[in-house]
Design an enzyme around this catalytic site. Sequence first.
Site, PDB file in Angstrom:
ATOM      1  N   SER A 149       0.980  -1.090   0.059  1.00  0.00           N
ATOM      2  CA  SER A 149       0.051  -0.060   0.190  1.00  0.00           C
ATOM      3  C   SER A 149       1.032   1.209  -0.236  1.00  0.00           C
ATOM      4  CB  SER A 149      -0.931  -0.133   1.250  1.00  0.00           C
ATOM      5  OG  SER A 149      -1.663   1.253   1.410  1.00  0.00           O
TER       6      SER A 149
ATOM      7  N   TYR B 297      -2.540  -1.363  10.499  1.00  0.00           N
ATOM      8  CA  TYR B 297      -2.564  -1.430   8.847  1.00  0.00           C
ATOM      9  C   TYR B 297      -1.048  -0.933   8.415  1.00  0.00           C
ATOM     10  CZ  TYR B 297      -3.984  -1.208   3.834  1.00  0.00           C
ATOM     11  OH  TYR B 297      -4.376  -1.218   2.742  1.00  0.00           O
TER      12      TYR B 297
HETATM   13  P1  NAD Z   1     -11.389  -6.020  -0.450  1.00  0.00           P
HETATM   14  O1  NAD Z   1     -11.883  -6.023   0.655  1.00  0.00           O
HETATM   15  O2  NAD Z   1     -12.165  -5.858  -1.591  1.00  0.00           O
HETATM   16  O3  NAD Z   1     -10.622  -7.456  -0.583  1.00  0.00           O
HETATM   17  C1  NAD Z   1     -10.055  -8.045   0.523  1.00  0.00           C
HETATM   18  C2  NAD Z   1     -10.043  -9.468   0.338  1.00  0.00           C
HETATM   19  O4  NAD Z   1      -9.352 -10.228   1.433  1.00  0.00           O
HETATM   20  C3  NAD Z   1     -11.416 -10.286  -0.107  1.00  0.00           C
HETATM   21  O5  NAD Z   1     -11.391 -10.961  -0.867  1.00  0.00           O
HETATM   22  C4  NAD Z   1     -11.405 -10.828   1.415  1.00  0.00           C
HETATM   23  O6  NAD Z   1     -12.478 -12.092   1.337  1.00  0.00           O
HETATM   24  C5  NAD Z   1     -10.191 -11.368   1.723  1.00  0.00           C
HETATM   25  N1  NAD Z   1      -9.842 -11.680   3.065  1.00  0.00           N
HETATM   26  C6  NAD Z   1     -10.080 -10.947   4.155  1.00  0.00           C
HETATM   27  N2  NAD Z   1      -9.889 -11.876   5.419  1.00  0.00           N
HETATM   28  C7  NAD Z   1      -9.469 -12.800   4.620  1.00  0.00           C
HETATM   29  C8  NAD Z   1      -9.040 -13.876   5.660  1.00  0.00           C
HETATM   30  N3  NAD Z   1      -9.187 -14.003   6.744  1.00  0.00           N
HETATM   31  N4  NAD Z   1      -8.670 -15.017   4.843  1.00  0.00           N
HETATM   32  C9  NAD Z   1      -8.658 -14.937   3.309  1.00  0.00           C
HETATM   33  N5  NAD Z   1      -9.190 -13.958   2.549  1.00  0.00           N
HETATM   34  C10 NAD Z   1      -9.564 -12.847   3.455  1.00  0.00           C
HETATM   35  O7  NAD Z   1     -10.228  -5.020  -0.203  1.00  0.00           O
HETATM   36  P2  NAD Z   1      -9.227  -4.404  -1.271  1.00  0.00           P
HETATM   37  O8  NAD Z   1      -9.337  -2.966  -1.479  1.00  0.00           O
HETATM   38  O9  NAD Z   1      -9.360  -5.188  -2.872  1.00  0.00           O
HETATM   39  O10 NAD Z   1      -7.881  -4.840  -0.773  1.00  0.00           O
HETATM   40  C11 NAD Z   1      -6.822  -5.917  -1.242  1.00  0.00           C
HETATM   41  C12 NAD Z   1      -5.618  -5.571  -0.605  1.00  0.00           C
HETATM   42  O11 NAD Z   1      -5.252  -4.260  -1.203  1.00  0.00           O
HETATM   43  C13 NAD Z   1      -5.427  -5.399   0.730  1.00  0.00           C
HETATM   44  O12 NAD Z   1      -4.253  -5.931   1.140  1.00  0.00           O
HETATM   45  C14 NAD Z   1      -5.529  -4.052   1.060  1.00  0.00           C
HETATM   46  O13 NAD Z   1      -4.699  -3.640   1.993  1.00  0.00           O
HETATM   47  C15 NAD Z   1      -4.533  -3.488  -0.204  1.00  0.00           C
HETATM   48  N6  NAD Z   1      -5.015  -2.061  -0.767  1.00  0.00           N
HETATM   49  C16 NAD Z   1      -6.075  -1.638  -0.852  1.00  0.00           C
HETATM   50  C17 NAD Z   1      -6.262  -0.329  -1.348  1.00  0.00           C
HETATM   51  C18 NAD Z   1      -7.489   0.222  -1.614  1.00  0.00           C
HETATM   52  O14 NAD Z   1      -7.438   1.587  -1.798  1.00  0.00           O
HETATM   53  N7  NAD Z   1      -8.490  -0.275  -1.759  1.00  0.00           N
HETATM   54  C19 NAD Z   1      -5.156   0.492  -1.080  1.00  0.00           C
HETATM   55  C20 NAD Z   1      -3.986   0.045  -0.896  1.00  0.00           C
HETATM   56  C21 NAD Z   1      -3.808  -1.426  -0.649  1.00  0.00           C
END
Ligand code: NAD
Length: 257
Positions: A139, A152
């Site tokens: 991130s 986080y």
């Molecule tokens: P999201 O909530 O859409 O996806 C998260 C995924 O993780 C989902 O598929 C969920 O089912 C899975 N998950 C959660 N707990 C779990 C567990 N115990 N076991 C297995 N799977 C699990 O969120 P996202 O925004 O797509 O985030 C995905 C990654 O990207 C994360 O690591 C997040 O920190 C990172 N990220 C997101 C953003 C953003 O702006 N959306 C920015 C930077 C980084």
Amino acid sequence: MTLAGKTAVITGSNSGIGLGVARELAKAGANVVLNSFTDRDEDYELARDIADVTGVTATYVQADMSKAEDCRRLIDAAGGCDILINNAGIQYVAPVEEFPVAKWDAIIAINLSSAFHTTAAAIPGMKDRGWGRVINIASAHGLTASPYKSAYVAAKHGIVGLTKTVALETAQLPITANAICPGYVLTPLVESQIPDTMKEYDMSREDVIKTVMLERQPSKEFATTQQLGGTAAFLCSDAAAQITGTTISVDGGWTAL
Ligand code: NAD
């Protein structure tokens, strides 16, 4: 570029960035293994849909990334993991002195420790087959901090450190390890933060998006899951064979500020 014959395991991929990355890698020809902790018909349907659209083999494996044994079972179940995308993640926001211990433990387990377990399980097979890509979805918070996101930010800085270490340990092999550092991407994780922020600042949805969320993103646009999938596919290409141990920001200029 073709990733035909390679198998990609994407943790936390029944939604958001993980699903976007799975779709882009499948379009590039990789067989994909989707994952989350749930065991619903729609999870398996996502895999069937990717297989129908792209013609690759796509499966869904239920495994809880907060549990070490499930992380390792996921890699076993894939039957060979050439591309490992550590993406599963959760968020919780609170001042450090009020941060619930259970939330701290869950964020460190899912956002950081899971990547240690899956990487440890996947590297031996990559070494045997003589090729591998470890791509950690960190991130902008792996490079900078924001208040109230102690767990986080700690987990994301931690996964950047893990990435560098794995890269050094595999540097003389055709295996690379890198982290992608997205800024804000409009996924369910981010969508779920909007109502609370609207309440907190007494703002409309549009104002929350523009003035709070995208405040630090100079492009004033969300990055997309397709762009992140494309970045992951690039890291799997021959052009990226000497890119290892680094971070690639997809953040509209956030970390240039
Ligand atoms: P999201 O909530 O859409 O996806 C998260 C995924 O993780 C989902 O598929 C969920 O089912 C899975 N998950 C959660 N707990 C779990 C567990 N115990 N076991 C297995 N799977 C699990 O969120 P996202 O925004 O797509 O985030 C995905 C990654 O990207 C994360 O690591 C997040 O920190 C990172 N990220 C997101 C953003 C953003 O702006 N959306 C920015 C930077 C980084």
